[in-house]
Write a protein that holds these residues in place. Structure first.
Motif, mmCIF file in Angstrom:
data_model
loop_
_atom_site.group_PDB
_atom_site.id
_atom_site.type_symbol
_atom_site.label_atom_id
_atom_site.label_comp_id
_atom_site.label_asym_id
_atom_site.label_seq_id
_atom_site.Cartn_x
_atom_site.Cartn_y
_atom_site.Cartn_z
ATOM 1 N N UNK A 204 -13.486 1.552 6.543
ATOM 2 C CA UNK A 204 -12.232 1.770 7.252
ATOM 3 C C UNK A 204 -12.111 0.811 8.434
ATOM 4 N N UNK A 205 -13.195 0.683 9.201
ATOM 5 C CA UNK A 205 -13.186 -0.221 10.352
ATOM 6 C C UNK A 205 -12.939 -1.656 9.919
ATOM 7 N N UNK A 206 -13.607 -2.072 8.871
ATOM 8 C CA UNK A 206 -13.465 -3.455 8.419
ATOM 9 C C UNK A 206 -12.064 -3.725 7.868
ATOM 10 N N UNK A 207 -11.476 -2.732 7.207
ATOM 11 C CA UNK A 207 -10.111 -2.879 6.723
ATOM 12 C C UNK A 207 -9.144 -3.037 7.897
ATOM 13 N N UNK A 208 -9.355 -2.254 8.949
ATOM 14 C CA UNK A 208 -8.507 -2.347 10.133
ATOM 15 C C UNK A 208 -8.613 -3.726 10.772
#
Length: 389
Positions: A204-208
């Motif tokens: 999720x963090x990397x997608x953001x």
């Protein structure tokens, strides 16, 4: 070889974020204390002090001026925190006596040295560790953006991933914490937010980070934090009332952050705080602000709903009434930023008390839960980014 150790109880606060004045220490069952005001200000409520030499002695600590504190409605149902190791902070018996205006803390320490505080402190050394550890990630750059009136560094973390030249422009997201230094839960929350955003194994963090760049100021008010203030900086300025006309002489912290925002632009702003009176977590958006576009209000409402969906420690039923701040509205960070950049701009408030819908008898609202709430903030940010695609 033997030696005599003094047996008298001692109370001190000559350390980072310390605040207390000892009025009478002669009777352990009637220790009389007073909270020191913020410098050049009438604000006070934060306390943080150490008691030594009282192992196994029942203590009654009376804060005599609690009835004149900044937010007296914060005392009912409040319990102070205590710690032996300055890592685990637990709640202790506390009562507010409205007829005398005294806050009464009762506890029998199991060890000879114990700390008491309004909420679990987040010290300057912890702040420097947070900055240093974040910098170890290839995703994070540390920037010095100014110097406070007391000469401390004001640091910003820029968190981003490299972008291919043909990729769409990324959203610019700003997060600030601890404009009010006594609201230490704000920096605990920022710690959780930063740690998850830098976790390269968190999808999720990397997608953001593929869609947004972050500018995070984990401590907007170093001077007040170190001095043991509740609400103001070194000269008594309430930073969250300085956003319309900050000056280098009175509010250099706000001036530095505002100037950088004008360079980067802002697509989403989150300001992390604590509320003395309400026993819950909530977000105050821009409701009631003049000329607020319906599209912005809808984005803020969706953000709150998404956060409530992912974390039961967040609720939607209680918060500030629209128009609460009257003529001060645009001196406040979230309102000024929202108007300046025509973007969602919100203030997250966390309790000093326990969260009454999910109470914890031992720890109340705590650093650990603040950290988890910070981690949860990535979900509504992700949803907001997806809605914009």
């Amino acid at each position: 070889m033997s030696f005599m150790i003094p047996s008298a109880i001692k109370i001190s606060s000559q350390f980072d974020a310390g605040n207390i004045e000892v009025l009478d220490l002669t009777n352990p069952q009637d220790i009389q204390l007073s909270i020191r005001k913020d410098n050049q200000s009438d604000f006070f409520q934060w306390f943080h002090f150490r008691v030594q030499g009282a192992a196994n002695q029942p203590l009654t600590l009376r804060v005599l001026n609690a009835g004149q504190a900044a937010y007296v409605d914060g005392w009912p149902d409040y319990r102070a925190v205590a710690s032996y190791d300055r890592e685990t902070w637990f709640r202790v018996d506390t009562a507010y006596e409205a007829d005398t205006g005294e806050l009464v803390i009762q506890h029998t320490p199991a060890q000879n040295s114990i700390y008491f505080a309004y909420f679990a402190p987040y010290t300057w050394e912890q702040h420097l560790d947070l900055i240093a550890q974040a910098q170890q990630s290839a995703l994070c750059e540390v920037h010095d953006i100014g110097t406070t009136l007391d000469g401390y560094d004001l640091n910003l973390l820029k968190i981003s991933k490299p972008t291919e030249s043909e990729a769409p422009a990324k959203k610019q997201i700003w997060v600030t914490a601890r404009q009010h230094p006594g609201e230490t839960m704000a920096e605990w929350c920022a710690e959780g937010f930063i740690a998850r955003l830098l976790d390269e194994d968190d999808a999720l963090a990397q997608s953001i980070l593929e869609q947004a760049e972050f500018y995070v100021v984990p401590n907007m008010n170093p001077d007040g934090s170190i001095r043991g203030h509740l609400r103001t900086n070194a000269c008594g300025a309430n930073l969250n009332r300085e956003w319309e006309t900050p000056t280098a002489e009175r509010s250099p912290e706000v001036l530095a952050v505002r100037s950088l925002m004008q360079q980067t632009g802002v697509d989403l702003f989150l300001d992390l705080h604590g509320d003395e009176a309400l026993p819950c977590n909530f977000i105050a958006g821009q409701e009631g602000a003049p000329h607020l576009p319906d599209t912005i209000l809808a984005q803020e409402d969706r953000f709150k709903q998404d956060l409530a969906q992912i974390n039961p420690d967040f609720q939607l039923e209680r918060g500030y009434p629209p128009g609460k701040f009257g003529p001060e509205t645009f001196t406040i960070a979230a309102f000024w930023v929202g108007r300046e950049f025509n973007c969602p701009s919100m203030t997250l408030e966390m309790p000093f008390k326990d969260y009454d819908n999910r109470p914890d008898a031992d720890f109340g609202w705590s650093p650990e839960r603040s950290i988890k709430l910070g981690e949860s903030m990535l979900y509504p940010i992700h949803q907001w980014l997806q809605a914009d695609l």
